[in-house]
Motif scaffolding. Structure first.
Motif, PDB file in Angstrom:
ATOM      1  N   HIS A  52       0.847  -1.197   0.000  1.00 20.33           N
ATOM      2  CA  HIS A  52       0.000   0.000   0.000  1.00 20.33           C
ATOM      3  C   HIS A  52       0.878   1.242   0.000  1.00 20.33           C
ATOM      4  O   HIS A  52       1.858   1.337   0.748  1.00 20.33           O
ATOM      5  N   ASP A  53       0.530   2.184  -0.870  1.00 23.69           N
ATOM      6  CA  ASP A  53       1.211   3.473  -0.915  1.00 23.69           C
ATOM      7  C   ASP A  53       0.153   4.559  -0.790  1.00 23.69           C
ATOM      8  O   ASP A  53      -0.876   4.513  -1.470  1.00 23.69           O
ATOM      9  N   ASP A  54       0.410   5.526   0.081  1.00 27.31           N
ATOM     10  CA  ASP A  54      -0.598   6.566   0.330  1.00 27.31           C
ATOM     11  C   ASP A  54      -0.965   7.330  -0.942  1.00 27.31           C
ATOM     12  O   ASP A  54      -2.100   7.791  -1.099  1.00 27.31           O
ATOM     13  N   GLU A  55      -0.008   7.487  -1.852  1.00 29.28           N
ATOM     14  CA  GLU A  55      -0.278   8.225  -3.089  1.00 29.28           C
ATOM     15  C   GLU A  55      -0.715   7.307  -4.232  1.00 29.28           C
ATOM     16  O   GLU A  55      -1.659   7.618  -4.963  1.00 29.28           O
ATOM     17  N   LYS A  56      -0.043   6.166  -4.383  1.00 24.11           N
ATOM     18  CA  LYS A  56      -0.321   5.281  -5.519  1.00 24.11           C
ATOM     19  C   LYS A  56      -1.393   4.246  -5.234  1.00 24.11           C
ATOM     20  O   LYS A  56      -1.925   3.631  -6.161  1.00 24.11           O
ATOM     21  N   GLY A  57      -1.720   4.035  -3.961  1.00 24.21           N
ATOM     22  CA  GLY A  57      -2.714   3.033  -3.616  1.00 24.21           C
ATOM     23  C   GLY A  57      -2.127   1.635  -3.610  1.00 24.21           C
ATOM     24  O   GLY A  57      -0.985   1.422  -3.184  1.00 24.21           O
ATOM     25  N   PHE A  58      -2.874   0.663  -4.132  1.00 21.89           N
ATOM     26  CA  PHE A  58      -2.446  -0.737  -4.145  1.00 21.89           C
ATOM     27  C   PHE A  58      -1.399  -0.929  -5.228  1.00 21.89           C
ATOM     28  O   PHE A  58      -1.643  -0.645  -6.407  1.00 21.89           O
ATOM     29  N   LEU A  59      -0.225  -1.432  -4.861  1.00 20.37           N
ATOM     30  CA  LEU A  59       0.918  -1.453  -5.761  1.00 20.37           C
ATOM     31  C   LEU A  59       0.915  -2.627  -6.740  1.00 20.37           C
ATOM     32  O   LEU A  59       1.756  -2.681  -7.636  1.00 20.37           O
ATOM     33  N   LEU A  60      -0.035  -3.546  -6.588  1.00 22.89           N
ATOM     34  CA  LEU A  60      -0.121  -4.666  -7.527  1.00 22.89           C
ATOM     35  C   LEU A  60      -1.220  -4.484  -8.566  1.00 22.89           C
ATOM     36  O   LEU A  60      -1.646  -5.445  -9.211  1.00 22.89           O
ATOM     37  N   GLY A  61      -1.677  -3.240  -8.714  1.00 26.58           N
ATOM     38  CA  GLY A  61      -2.634  -2.944  -9.777  1.00 26.58           C
ATOM     39  C   GLY A  61      -3.927  -3.715  -9.651  1.00 26.58           C
ATOM     40  O   GLY A  61      -4.604  -3.662  -8.623  1.00 26.58           O
ATOM     41  N   ASP A  62      -4.271  -4.474 -10.703  1.00 24.27           N
ATOM     42  CA  ASP A  62      -5.546  -5.196 -10.711  1.00 24.27           C
ATOM     43  C   ASP A  62      -5.412  -6.628 -10.197  1.00 24.27           C
ATOM     44  O   ASP A  62      -6.363  -7.413 -10.273  1.00 24.27           O
ATOM     45  N   SER A  63      -4.263  -6.983  -9.664  1.00 22.12           N
ATOM     46  CA  SER A  63      -4.040  -8.354  -9.181  1.00 22.12           C
ATOM     47  C   SER A  63      -4.887  -8.651  -7.954  1.00 22.12           C
ATOM     48  O   SER A  63      -5.122  -7.781  -7.108  1.00 22.12           O
ATOM     49  N   LEU A  64      -5.315  -9.903  -7.849  1.00 23.86           N
ATOM     50  CA  LEU A  64      -6.000 -10.369  -6.655  1.00 23.86           C
ATOM     51  C   LEU A  64      -4.967 -10.823  -5.634  1.00 23.86           C
ATOM     52  O   LEU A  64      -3.905 -11.329  -5.993  1.00 23.86           O
ATOM     53  N   LEU A  65      -5.294 -10.664  -4.380  1.00 21.10           N
ATOM     54  CA  LEU A  65      -4.401 -11.069  -3.298  1.00 21.10           C
ATOM     55  C   LEU A  65      -5.191 -11.975  -2.361  1.00 21.10           C
ATOM     56  O   LEU A  65      -6.180 -11.552  -1.760  1.00 21.10           O
ATOM     57  N   PHE A  66      -4.793 -13.234  -2.263  1.00 15.25           N
ATOM     58  CA  PHE A  66      -5.439 -14.199  -1.389  1.00 15.25           C
ATOM     59  C   PHE A  66      -4.601 -14.358  -0.126  1.00 15.25           C
ATOM     60  O   PHE A  66      -3.398 -14.623  -0.189  1.00 15.25           O
ATOM     61  N   LEU A  67      -5.239 -14.213   1.038  1.00 13.67           N
ATOM     62  CA  LEU A  67      -4.562 -14.339   2.326  1.00 13.67           C
ATOM     63  C   LEU A  67      -5.404 -15.193   3.259  1.00 13.67           C
ATOM     64  O   LEU A  67      -6.623 -15.006   3.358  1.00 13.67           O
ATOM     65  N   GLU A  68      -4.768 -16.136   3.937  1.00  4.33           N
ATOM     66  CA  GLU A  68      -5.486 -16.958   4.901  1.00  4.33           C
ATOM     67  C   GLU A  68      -5.876 -16.109   6.103  1.00  4.33           C
ATOM     68  O   GLU A  68      -5.108 -15.239   6.544  1.00  4.33           O
TER      69      GLU A  68
END
Length: 405
Positions: A52-68
């Motif tokens: 996470h970047d305060d200016e750029k937002g989510f740094l992986l663009g349109d990627s999904l992130l799966f977390l347990e």
């Protein structure tokens, strides 16, 4: 951070073998042991902080992130740093029996977060869950595929997306794709699809190899430009890569001469390595290319912690070349015979030995969930915090590069 915590990843593929996201987890040598709440919270917080970047937002663009996750984490502060549309929390079926947890799931779904149900018997799955989940994890049983196919067809009519595990062969992958499974988690992508096409370098690859050899020998820029001009597409793609966000240049590079003036020869070599991988016409899986880019950048970032910039750039080349045989559809011995590489790179590729071998092996171990991660990191005196930071940074860098492809 706890020194025992190392992030490992599994790519999430769509039916066209493109990377649509990642499942990130702590390495767990003993799969029978549940990860503690504190550990899961630590992973969530670390990932949120670094992606996470305060200016750029989510740094992986349109990627999904799966977390347990577990119910206690459904209201974690770190979760607010991750975009709802890109974040999917994996929950065991047993947690849905808790009214409190079920309410928390409903609240997250209203906010747009995804919920992936794990451990459910899909043949007897309660349909009441469907309104509160976005994904369901299914495990392929090749011995009972016919009956599974009927269930998959039924699930396909719902809004719930199916995430497949245990898909170990390309025929199984194709069969599941045809049945409507949306995504696949695992390591199948490291096994190239069999190809009946003759294995030989194409014209573009031959040109790129010629350029790489010229760059290695610091050939005159006019000579380089004369070779590049033979292939307009090659010149265009090279400039696209150099100007991508992955390089972070403030001034747009207009020509090959301009690139050499600004960057020198060494960085140009790495971009030619990327071009060599993307110039394949053998029908390789797109995820294989992204894995090579991540591996190369990951190894380079690890090298930057302990060695010179030039040596670290050679680690990038080693990482890319470590999958080049699969990308080109040629034996590694034949790939290495086409170009002269530094001895340290060749030794790392052949035996994972020499000054670069352990760095390359460590980058590989994190994508394979190998039990060697800890011992390799210790041998290189790289902390878990340094390793995990480099890993996530490599994913972000590769995402920027992929956008330029």
């Amino acid at each position: 951070m706890n020194e025992a915590n190392f992030i490992v990843r599994e790519p999430l593929l769509d039916p066209k073998q493109r990377v649509i996201g990642f499942q990130l987890s702590w390495q767990s040598p003993d799969q029978s042991t549940e990860v503690s709440i504190d550990s899961l919270n630590l992973l969530l917080a670390f990932v949120a902080e670094h992606l996470h970047d305060d200016e750029k937002g989510f740094l992986l663009g349109d990627s999904l992130l799966f977390l347990e996750a577990v119910p206690e984490l459904l209201q974690a502060d770190a979760l607010t740093l991750l975009p709802p549309g890109n974040t999917v929390l994996i929950l065991q079926k047993k947690y849905f029996a808790s009214e409190t947890a079920f309410e928390a799931v409903k609240n997250l779904r209203q906010l747009g977060y995804g919920i992936c149900l794990r451990g459910a018997e899909i043949t007897t799955l309660e349909r009441s869950f469907f309104s509160q989940i976005s994904h369901i994890e299914v495990k392929l049983n090749a011995a009972n595929f016919a009956s599974q196919a009927k269930v998959y067809a039924s699930l396909k009519r719902s809004s719930v997306r199916m995430v497949a595990r245990n898909v170990s062969t390309w025929p199984d992958f194709d069969a599941c794709s045809a049945l409507g499974l949306d995504s696949f988690v695992g390591k199948l992508h490291l096994t190239p699809r069999p190809s009946a096409a003759p294995k030989a370098l194409n014209t573009s690859q031959t040109t790129i190899l010629q350029l790489m050899e010229m760059v290695r020998k610091n050939a005159d820029i006019q000579q380089l430009e004369s070779v590049v001009k033979r292939d307009a597409t090659l010149a265009y793609k090279l400039l696209r890569y150099i100007n991508s966000a992955g390089f972070g240049l403030r001034t747009e590079v207009q020509s090959l001469k301009h690139a050499v003036q600004m960057l020198g020869y060494s960085p140009l070599y790495r971009w030619l390595t990327l071009l060599l991988a993307t110039a394949s016409t053998s029908g390789y899986s797109p995820v294989l290319l992204e894995t090579a880019i991540v591996r190369g950048r990951f190894a380079e970032l690890l090298g930057q912690l302990k060695m010179s910039k030039a040596e670290a750039e050679n680690l990038f080349v080693a990482g890319m070349f470590s999958l080049l045989d699969r990308l080109l559809g040629l034996p590694m011995s034949e790939v290495l015979a086409t170009i002269q590489l530094p001895e340290s790179v060749t030794e790392a590729l052949i035996s994972r030995g020499g000054a670069f071998g352990s760095y390359l092996a460590l980058a590989e171990a994190c994508e394979l969930n190998s039990a060697l991660v800890g011992s390799l990191a210790d041998s290189l005196k790289i902390s878990s915090d340094e390793l995990n930071t480099a890993h996530l940074s490599a994913l972000v860098w590769a995402k920027n590069i992929s956008l330029a492809a």
